[in-house]
Design a protein around this motif. Structure first.
Motif, PDB file in Angstrom:
ATOM      1  N   CYS A  26      34.248  70.121  25.534  1.00 42.53           N
ATOM      2  CA  CYS A  26      32.804  70.350  25.590  1.00 42.53           C
ATOM      3  C   CYS A  26      32.291  70.329  24.164  1.00 42.53           C
ATOM      4  O   CYS A  26      33.062  70.212  23.221  1.00 42.53           O
ATOM      5  CB  CYS A  26      32.487  71.680  26.276  1.00 42.53           C
ATOM      6  SG  CYS A  26      33.110  73.133  25.374  1.00 42.53           S
ATOM      7  N   ARG A  27      30.992  70.440  23.981  1.00 37.39           N
ATOM      8  CA  ARG A  27      30.426  70.244  22.640  1.00 37.39           C
ATOM      9  C   ARG A  27      30.001  71.564  22.003  1.00 37.39           C
ATOM     10  O   ARG A  27      29.110  71.609  21.166  1.00 37.39           O
ATOM     11  CB  ARG A  27      29.255  69.242  22.686  1.00 37.39           C
ATOM     12  CG  ARG A  27      29.589  67.896  23.332  1.00 37.39           C
ATOM     13  CD  ARG A  27      30.505  67.027  22.473  1.00 37.39           C
ATOM     14  NE  ARG A  27      31.926  67.375  22.475  1.00 37.39           N
ATOM     15  CZ  ARG A  27      32.795  67.085  23.452  1.00 37.39           C
ATOM     16  NH1 ARG A  27      32.402  66.464  24.529  1.00 37.39           N
ATOM     17  NH2 ARG A  27      34.061  67.430  23.348  1.00 37.39           N
ATOM     18  N   CYS A  28      30.666  72.661  22.409  1.00 39.15           N
ATOM     19  CA  CYS A  28      30.455  73.938  21.728  1.00 39.15           C
ATOM     20  C   CYS A  28      31.135  73.898  20.368  1.00 39.15           C
ATOM     21  O   CYS A  28      32.131  73.207  20.183  1.00 39.15           O
ATOM     22  CB  CYS A  28      31.061  75.075  22.545  1.00 39.15           C
ATOM     23  SG  CYS A  28      30.158  75.456  24.045  1.00 39.15           S
ATOM     24  N   SER A  29      30.620  74.692  19.436  1.00 37.47           N
ATOM     25  CA  SER A  29      31.165  74.718  18.079  1.00 37.47           C
ATOM     26  C   SER A  29      32.554  75.351  18.034  1.00 37.47           C
ATOM     27  O   SER A  29      32.866  76.272  18.788  1.00 37.47           O
ATOM     28  CB  SER A  29      30.228  75.516  17.178  1.00 37.47           C
ATOM     29  OG  SER A  29      30.842  75.714  15.919  1.00 37.47           O
ATOM     30  N   THR A  30      33.382  74.843  17.108  1.00 36.07           N
ATOM     31  CA  THR A  30      34.707  75.427  16.875  1.00 36.07           C
ATOM     32  C   THR A  30      34.716  76.321  15.636  1.00 36.07           C
ATOM     33  O   THR A  30      35.777  76.772  15.216  1.00 36.07           O
ATOM     34  CB  THR A  30      35.743  74.310  16.638  1.00 36.07           C
ATOM     35  OG1 THR A  30      35.268  73.489  15.555  1.00 36.07           O
ATOM     36  CG2 THR A  30      35.945  73.457  17.858  1.00 36.07           C
ATOM     37  N   ALA A  31      33.546  76.564  15.030  1.00 39.52           N
ATOM     38  CA  ALA A  31      33.511  77.316  13.770  1.00 39.52           C
ATOM     39  C   ALA A  31      34.142  78.696  13.950  1.00 39.52           C
ATOM     40  O   ALA A  31      33.907  79.379  14.954  1.00 39.52           O
ATOM     41  CB  ALA A  31      32.078  77.452  13.281  1.00 39.52           C
TER      42      ALA A  31
END
Lengths: 492, 96
Positions: A26-31
């Protein structure tokens, strides 16, 4: 641990977080470090009906790594559901790869500059791409019976790299990890930050023993919870010793009664491994192909393109530096371990001063120390490689000696001056040869005792003349003074 | 191939399904039927058939690595049976 009575057998499983902006499906952040549960969506928290879509960048980073590890890249690969229940796994399954991983049968070469072990190739069984779980935290402050779950990390892309059990000591295991980490950094696929969990290591270890009844093996133990390479080395040394003692005491064999695989965790404070509770029926994962994801097909042409586009990697750089600049394997190792920018800096300095050994000494001592003290990276270093090369070139030419050069270097760094500016600020000018010769002649005449000592073979007595020469003219080059004085004394 | 009641108990446990005794009996019979039905497939000659990993014939569906908005924390935690201001709460996780 090395021990005559047994051989240690070690295989490592490394999980590396790939450097993407967004998660694997999915396109959630990995920060890292965001407030809990602010980087999730229906896909990564496992809402019914949500559909995963593979991150193309993650696949490319995984492919680049697999190619660099000399793996075969099968044309066809797919993803499977690995099913188990755990609170940090909201989907109820991990999306991983079971029977058709994206890469297999590679290797990584390791060696030790100080010769602790012979160079060897450690086999890579496979490297496959999978998603990460969330994080569970124990709420000790509130002394409640609950665990708190943060799902920000859920779905982050991981490359699992599984080695063959090819390592024979804790030192080899550590070398493998260091080399792997260096490779990953040079490939620019992961930041490899162990504190933030970007690189995690599990080890499988057992012993092979020669007994009067032939060869036997001790039960395999999987060691977890090692948070640094040093911890890995210590845990494995400890575990080898523990297994040997246990063998002496109870003679339990791999595959025999009580000889099944167990899991132990490393306690870094007490420096021991302890048994870990096994997840109930954890081995019954009931893998099946994930129907929500389609396979990935990678044609040979693409693999070749990836291979061609790989930048020069640590093993090749070491060879190049050793043969081209005539420096030792120890020196190349130090330089290469600092990263690609440092290597580039070294090459520029070495080329510009024409003396690889001098460049290596300066970089390892003065430059590294200055960087460390100022907490700078080489990219931020205010002294350019060209101007450092210029300085070292003048040292080679005898324009100034090493200790004066260090003063110049320090001004170049602190005042951001050029070599010329720093030298003139320090009043350093090259003493011309005739002036130096007349100075030496005066000293020889004024010091008959020194002359006598030197003539009797005590050549170190010449040091007194060098000291006096430096007092009279701080620019006098000690090596030159020594050479000229010895020449004059010899001609007396 | 038939399924034993013991296997059904194990599978239902792995799936975290709490089945009563009569349900287990029923499942044992029903799942055995399903498995038996699938067994007919093994009678086919598949020598020239390539293994299939996916029912559709598409591959390489890949997305660009570009951020999209996530759910707000409130939305994410909305269905949690138990939560606090930041996190889901679950019975203590042992063994870590």
């Amino acid at each position: 641990m090395t021990h005559d009575a047994f051989q240690t057998i070690i295989g490592l499983e490394v999980h590396v977080q790939l450097q993407t902006q967004t998660k694997l499906f999915c396109r959630c952040s990995t920060a890292f470090g965001a407030p809990p549960n602010t980087q999730t969506c229906p896909v990564c928290i496992g809402m019914p009906g949500a559909l995963p879509v593979m991150n193309g960048k993650a696949y490319q980073l995984a492919l680049r790594t697999a190619v660099a590890l000399h793996c075969e890249i099968p044309r066809f690969t797919k993803w499977d559901r690995k099913q188990y229940y755990y609170p940090d796994l909201p989907k109820g399954y991990q999306i991983s790869q079971f029977d058709l991983p994206m890469s297999q049968n590679g290797h990584l070469a390791i060696s030790d500059p100080s010769g602790v072990f012979e160079p060897k190739k450690v086999g890579i069984i496979r490297a496959h791409l999978e998603d990460d779980a969330g994080k569970s935290m124990h709420d000790e402050a509130a002394s409640k019976a609950d665990s708190r779950i943060d799902l920000n990390r859920t779905g982050t892309p991981l490359l699992e790299i599984v080695s063959e059990p090819d390592m024979r000591s804790a030192a080899e295991a550590r070398a493998y990890l260091s080399e792997l980490k260096l490779l990953l950094m040079y490939l620019d696929v992961s930041d490899c930050n162990m504190q933030e969990g970007s690189l995690r290591v599990d080890a499988n270890i057992n012993l092979h023993l020669e007994t009067s009844h032939g060869k036997v093996a001790t039960p395999i133990v999987e060691v977890k919870n090692m948070n640094s390479f040093r911890a890995v080395e210590r845990a494995l040394s400890y575990e080898a010793g523990r297994q040997f003692e246990l063998w002496e005491e109870r003679h339990i064999q791999l595959g025999g009664p009580g000889g099944h695989k167990t899991t132990r965790g490393w306690d870094d404070e007490v420096q021991v491994t302890r048994p870990q509770r096994e997840k109930e029926e954890s081995s019954d994962y009931r893998y099946f192909p994930d129907p929500d994801l389609v396979p990935v097909i990678t044609e040979t042409d693409h693999v070749e393109e990836v291979r061609r586009n790989l930048d020069e990697l640590p093993a090749a750089i070491r060879k190049r530096l050793e043969s081209k600049y005539k420096i030792t394997s120890y020196d190349t190792d130090v330089i290469v371990n600092q990263g690609r920018d440092f290597v580039d800096f070294y090459v520029t300095v070495a080329e510009s001063c024409g003396d690889g050994k001098r460049a290596s000494n300066w970089l390892q001592q003065d430059v590294l120390r200055t960087l460390k003290e100022a907490e700078l990276s080489i990219e931020e270093f205010p002294v350019s490689a060209d101007s450092l090369g210029d300085l070292l070139n003048r040292v080679s030419a005898g324009d100034l000696d090493n200790s004066r050069a260090k003063d110049v270097f320090s001004r170049m760094f602190n005042e951001q001056e050029s070599v010329e500016e720093a030298m003139s600020a320090l009043g350093i000018v090259k003493v011309d040869t005739s002036a130096l010769e007349s100075l030496c002649r005066e000293l020889v005449t004024a010091n008959p005792k020194v002359v006598a000592d030197v003539q009797e073979g005590k050549s170190q007595a010449i040091g007194a003349l060098i000291g006096q020469a430096r007092k009279q003219n701080s620019n006098a080059n000690p090596a030159e003074v020594k050479r000229i004085c010895l020449k004059i004394i010899a001609s007396l | 191939m038939s399924l034993s009641r013991k296997e059904i108990e194990k599978v239902s446990h792995l799936a975290r399904l709490q089945l009563s005794d009569p349900e287990l009996d029923a499942m044992t019979a029903q799942l055995a039927n399903v498995v038996e039905y699938m067994e007919t497939l093994s009678g086919l000659n598949t020598d020239d058939v390539e293994p299939l990993a996916h029912a559709s014939d598409i591959s390489n569906v890949l997305a660009d690595d570009i951020l999209k908005p996530s759910l707000s924390r409130e939305e994410a935690l909305a269905n949690a049976p138990k939560r606090d201001a930041e996190c889901y709460r679950v019975p203590a996780v042992l063994g870590d």
